[in-house]
Structure formats: structure tokens, C-alpha cells
Design an enzyme around this catalytic site. Structure first.
Site, mmCIF file in Angstrom:
data_model
loop_
_atom_site.group_PDB
_atom_site.id
_atom_site.type_symbol
_atom_site.label_atom_id
_atom_site.label_comp_id
_atom_site.label_asym_id
_atom_site.label_seq_id
_atom_site.Cartn_x
_atom_site.Cartn_y
_atom_site.Cartn_z
ATOM 1 C CE LYS A 79 -3.931 1.896 2.762
ATOM 2 N NZ LYS A 79 -4.687 1.712 4.192
ATOM 3 C CB SER A 154 -7.917 3.640 3.120
ATOM 4 O OG SER A 154 -7.200 2.856 4.074
ATOM 5 C CB SER A 178 -7.969 0.554 5.968
ATOM 6 O OG SER A 178 -8.707 1.827 5.832
HETATM 7 N N1 GLN Z 1 -12.851 3.950 6.830
HETATM 8 C C1 GLN Z 1 -12.048 4.493 7.922
HETATM 9 C C2 GLN Z 1 -11.791 5.730 7.645
HETATM 10 O O1 GLN Z 1 -12.043 6.432 6.758
HETATM 11 C C3 GLN Z 1 -10.917 3.574 8.204
HETATM 12 C C4 GLN Z 1 -9.766 3.671 7.496
HETATM 13 C C5 GLN Z 1 -8.544 3.171 7.791
HETATM 14 O O2 GLN Z 1 -8.873 1.867 8.485
HETATM 15 N N2 GLN Z 1 -7.628 3.465 7.411
HETATM 16 O O3 GLN Z 1 -11.314 6.378 8.571
#
Ligand code: GLN
Length: 490
Positions: A79, A154, A178
């Protein structure tokens, strides 16, 4: 079997036994990427030359009879919020475009010394804020199973890359879901370890008290193999716990285990996802576990607490992107103007929203009522999980309340935030959680079952995950094939 259909462990053993060369493995994946990544758009950067070079040196090492590591020749996608020295790292943000970090993340060092080959950097929601990759500052990634749908986020690029067979393994980060949510939406395995099990050195911080790096794979054993390589003590990360992860015993089954179904994680779940969970419960019972409902009352407030704590930490972590030290710089009349213009131009809308939310939550006069309260909720969540684990070895829930949605469908931020209701509580508690594909649900799209366990009980979590995977594979074999074959082995 085509190379790209093999598991990571099969690839590594074929490379070690010289049935395949690392070069052949890398070429097979690179050609898959060039054939299909135009549609999927999982990668921000494909490191083709570097991967070929690494493959050649692994093949040479094998020819010399040297020890090459448990993941020898296996491609891995990273990532793009983790650093590789000298390789552009953007967090999918315009503000970091062109930045080349001077150091390599510990996880990347670990996988490379295990013989794995970094094949590219994957797309994400900008600074890992989002659940669909639609917040990427560059382009969205598409779900390889249905290109009109999001891959989740994400870590959507990493999940899509594994689902599309561009790579058998990928690394993601999970602050509120994420890794697990995109794994569920793309039909792959994704695990968030206990906070501190994997070093965050070289992971660009979103919310430091919640962020954890973890594996994506197409099988539970591959995910476990990758976790055992990256879990380690790291003097460069003061929160690293100093214990490893041993995958031995994860195939021992769930006979006699007590597994709880978290009541608070069943609200608002689609009927397709609910029936996937029901069949998972039946499968665990058939495998000898005792499954019962359990309440983790404070989990209800997880989402609210998270959207104070995570933005608060993000507002502070992202203060460093000011046009002076990294990436983009938009000149102004004076230094203050330069900061303002750089941040105005460099950050996307969601990142700005989080910075404002977080700054507000931390401001004088609001701190106790907002940030302080959220920290108290965090303590309650940990306490309620601890109470549940007095009676259960592991807990399960849906990973995400729905299957992958279509692009643009969740334009209101709250509906997007709801994607993570089931995953966020374990980040707040610091506990491990993972998603195992158990679909299909609505429209034939995959849905995962989330398995949760107490801190550092990844072994139990993976055991439950393996039992679920075995049941899902068994269910995928048509009845006629079972009847015709001898015990399904054919
Ligand atoms: N979707 C969650 C957020 O927007 C979690 C994101 C993540 O785990 N990086 O914060």
C-alpha cells in the site's frame, strides 16, 4: 495450474525446489498486471524493473545453494502509505506527489529478507481516509469482481490486486477497518493484528494509536505466513510489543471452542450479508464449536468515538505536510501563505474535513467534552470485550454491513463511515480482527465474516478463520461433484 492461481506458499516452495524460477513467477504476475490493471487500477506504481532484478538475484542465490527465505520469489504489493527508500510514496495525496522517502519501512525490509519481491505500490483513499478508494487523489480503483463497484478501502488497491491475481500477497494498513472491509468486498483474506505486533516504522501515520499494518492473501494460511514474517520487535517503533506470531497449530480446528456472535454488529446488515453470517455460524457449529450471541454494549459507540479520536490524531500527524519538507510546495507572499496555499491545493476534501473535525475536537473548551469523552468510550469498549472474552474464545460478526457498492453511491460522508461499524471497535481496543470470504451475498458479490480475538490471540483467530475457509471451500463444491468424487478429493 497457472502460476497466478497458486498460493504464495506453493510459489515459494516451487521456487525453492527449482520447479519454477522467481523470474517466471514475477513475469507471470507482471503480464497479468499489464493485461488487466488498466481496468482495475490497483497500482499507483508498478516496480517492474526492480522486481525483475530482485527475481534474478534470488534465482542466482538459489543456483549457488544459498538459503533464500520462506517467501522466496513471491510477489507482494505494498500500500502506498509505506516507504521504500528512493521510491515515490504518495499516500494517494497530491501533497506528497514526487516525494521520495530516504528510508524503507520495517515491514518492507522484513518481507524482502524473507525473499518476497515488491511488485508495486497500491492505491488507497488519500492518507487512508475512506472506505472505497474514491478519495484517492489520483484515480479510484475498481473491484475486479464487478468493475462498476468499489473495492472498498482504504487499502482498496491491495485488496483488488490480490483478488485480480496481480499478486498473491499484499500489505495494507487498518486504522478503522481498512484491511478487513476491502478484503470482504473483494473476496480475499485480510487481517489486522494486535496493535504493536507489527512495526509501524515507515508507515505514514494517520491515527498513530489505531494504525496497524497487516496481510492480504487469497488463503488463510498465506495470510498467516505473511504475518509471521512481519510480526517482530522493532527498536524503531516504541509501540512494538516484541513478540512474534507462530502459525503452527492454526489448522487444529474449532472443536470445543466457544464463539460469540456480537449482537451490536448485526444492525443495518443487508439480508445477503446476514444469511452469509448465518451459514458461517452453522458451519462453525458443524465443526464442533459452541456458538452463541453475546453483547458488547459499548461497541455501539465505537463509530462515534473513532470519528473524534482518529481525526484528532490525524490533524496533528498531518500538520507536518506544509510545503517545506515534503512533496508539493505552492509559493505564497510569506511562509504562512505558503503553508496555506500548499495545504489548500495539496489535500483533498475528505482529508480537510478530518483535519477540521480533529482540530475542533482538540480545541480548548471542547477537548474534555469531545476527545476526552471519546477516550473514555474507548476504555469501555476494551472493558466490554474483556467481559465477553471471559466466556468466549473468539467473536464473529459480518465484516461489513453490505457488499461492494457502486461508485458515487455513498456521497454523504456518514453513509461511507457506516461501512466500518463492525471493524472499528477492535482498533479502539487494540485487538486483532480478520475477514474471511464466506459469500456470495447480494448480486453474487463476496461478503466476509469477521473473526475477532483478544490481544495477541492471533493463533485462535486464525484457527477459526481456517475452519470457516474450509467450510466455504466445501460449500463451493457442487453436490454432484461430492457424490461423484471420493470424499471430494477429486
Ligand atoms: N474507513 C475508515 C476511515 O475512513 C477507516 C480507514 C482506515 O482504516 N484507514 O477512517
Amino acid at each position: 495450474m497457472a502460476i497466478v492461481d497458486m498460493t504464495a506458499r506453493e510459489m515459494a516452495s516451487a521456487v525453492r525446489n527449482r520447479e519454477l524460477s522467481a523470474t517466471e513467477v514475477v513475469e507471470a504476475h507482471l503480464s497479468e498486471i499489464s493485461a488487466h490493471d488498466r481496468e482495475v487500477a490497483a497500482f499507483l506504481l508498478v516496480l517492474a524493473d526492480e522486481a525483475r532484478h530482485r527475481a534474478r538475484s534470488i534465482d542466482e542465490a538459489i543456483a549457488r545453494g544459498e538459503e533464500v527465505g520462506p517467501l522466496a520469489g513471491v510477489p507482494i504489493a505494498v500500500k502506498d502509505n509505506m516507504t521504500l527508500r528512493g521510491v515515490e510514496t504518495t499516500c494517494a495525496s497530491r501533497i506528497l506527489a514526487g516525494w521520495r522517502p530516504p528510508y524503507t519501512a520495517t515491514v518492507v525490509q522484513r518481507v524482502e529478507s524473507a525473499g518476497a519481491i515488491v511488485i508495486g505500490k497500491t492505491n488507497l483513499d488519500e492518507f487512508a481516509m475512506g472506505s472505497s478508494t474514491e478519495n484517492s487523489g489520483f484515480f479510484p480503483t475498481r473491484n475486479p469482481i464487478d468493475l462498476s463497484r468499489v473495492p472498498g478501502g482504504s487499502s482498496g488497491g491491495s485488496a483488488a490486486a490480490v483478488a485480480a491475481r496481480f499478486t498473491p500477497l499484499a500489505l495494507g494498513s487498518d486504522t478503522g477497518g481498512s484491511i478487513r472491509q476491502p478484503a470482504s468486498l473483494c473476496g480475499v483474506v485480510g487481517a489486522k493484528p494486535t496493535y504493536g505486533l507489527v512495526s509501524r516504522y515507515g508507515l505514514i501515520a494517520f491515527a498513530s494509536s489505531l494504525d496497524q499494518i497487516g496481510p492480504f492473501a487469497r488463503s488463510v494460511e498465506d495470510a498467516a505466513a505473511l504475518l509471521s514474517v512481519i510480526a517482530s520487535k522493532d527498536p524503531m517503533d516504541s509501540t512494538s510489543l516484541g513478540v512474534g506470531f507462530d502459525a503452527a497449530g492454526i489448522g487444529e480446528g474449532v472443536q470445543g471452542m466457544r464463539i460469540g456472535v456480537v449482537e451490536e454488529m448485526l444492525d443495518g446488515v443487508s439480508s445477503g450479508v446476514a444469511s452469509v453470517l448465518d451459514s458461517a455460524i452453522a458451519a462453525l457449529e458443524a465443526a464442533g464449536a459452541a456458538v452463541e450471541r453475546v453483547s458488547v454494549p459499548a461497541a455501539r459507540y465505537g463509530l462515534s468515538a473513532y470519528y473524534l479520536i482518529a481525526p484528532a490524531e490525524a490533524s496533528s500527524n498531518l500538520a507536518r505536510f506544509d510545503g517545506v519538507r515534503y512533496g508539493l510546495r505552492v509559493e505564497g507572499e510569506d511562509i504562512t501563505e505558503t503553508y496555506l496555499r500548499t495545504r489548500e491545493r495539496g489535500f483533498g476534501a475528505e482529508v480537510k474535513r478530518r483535519i477540521m473535525l480533529g482540530t475542533y475536537a482538540l480545541s480548548a473548551g471542547y477537548y474534555d467534552a469531545l476527545y476526552g469523552k471519546a477516550q473514555q468510550v474507548r476504555t469501555l469498549i476494551a472493558r466490554d470485550f474483556a467481559a465477553a472474552y471471559e466466556h468466549f474464545d473468539a467473536l464473529i460478526s459480518p465484516t461489513s454491513p453490505t457488499v461492494a457498492f457502486r461508485f458515487g453511491e455513498r456521497s454523504d460522508p456518514l453513509s461511507m463511515y457506516m461501512s466500518d461499524v463492525c471493524t472499528i471497535p477492535s482498533n479502539l481496543a487494540g485487538h486483532p480482527g480478520m475477514s474471511v470470504p464466506f459469500g456470495p451475498a447480494e448480486n453474487g458479490m463476496p461478503a466476509g465474516v469477521q473473526v475477532l480475538a483478544p490481544a495477541l490471540r492471533e493463533g485462535v483467530m486464525f484457527r477459526v478463520a481456517m475452519a470457516l475457509e474450509a467450510a466455504a471451500l466445501e460449500a463451493a463444491v457442487p453436490e454432484w461433484a461430492k457424490a461423484a468424487g471420493s470424499g471430494g478429493a477429486a
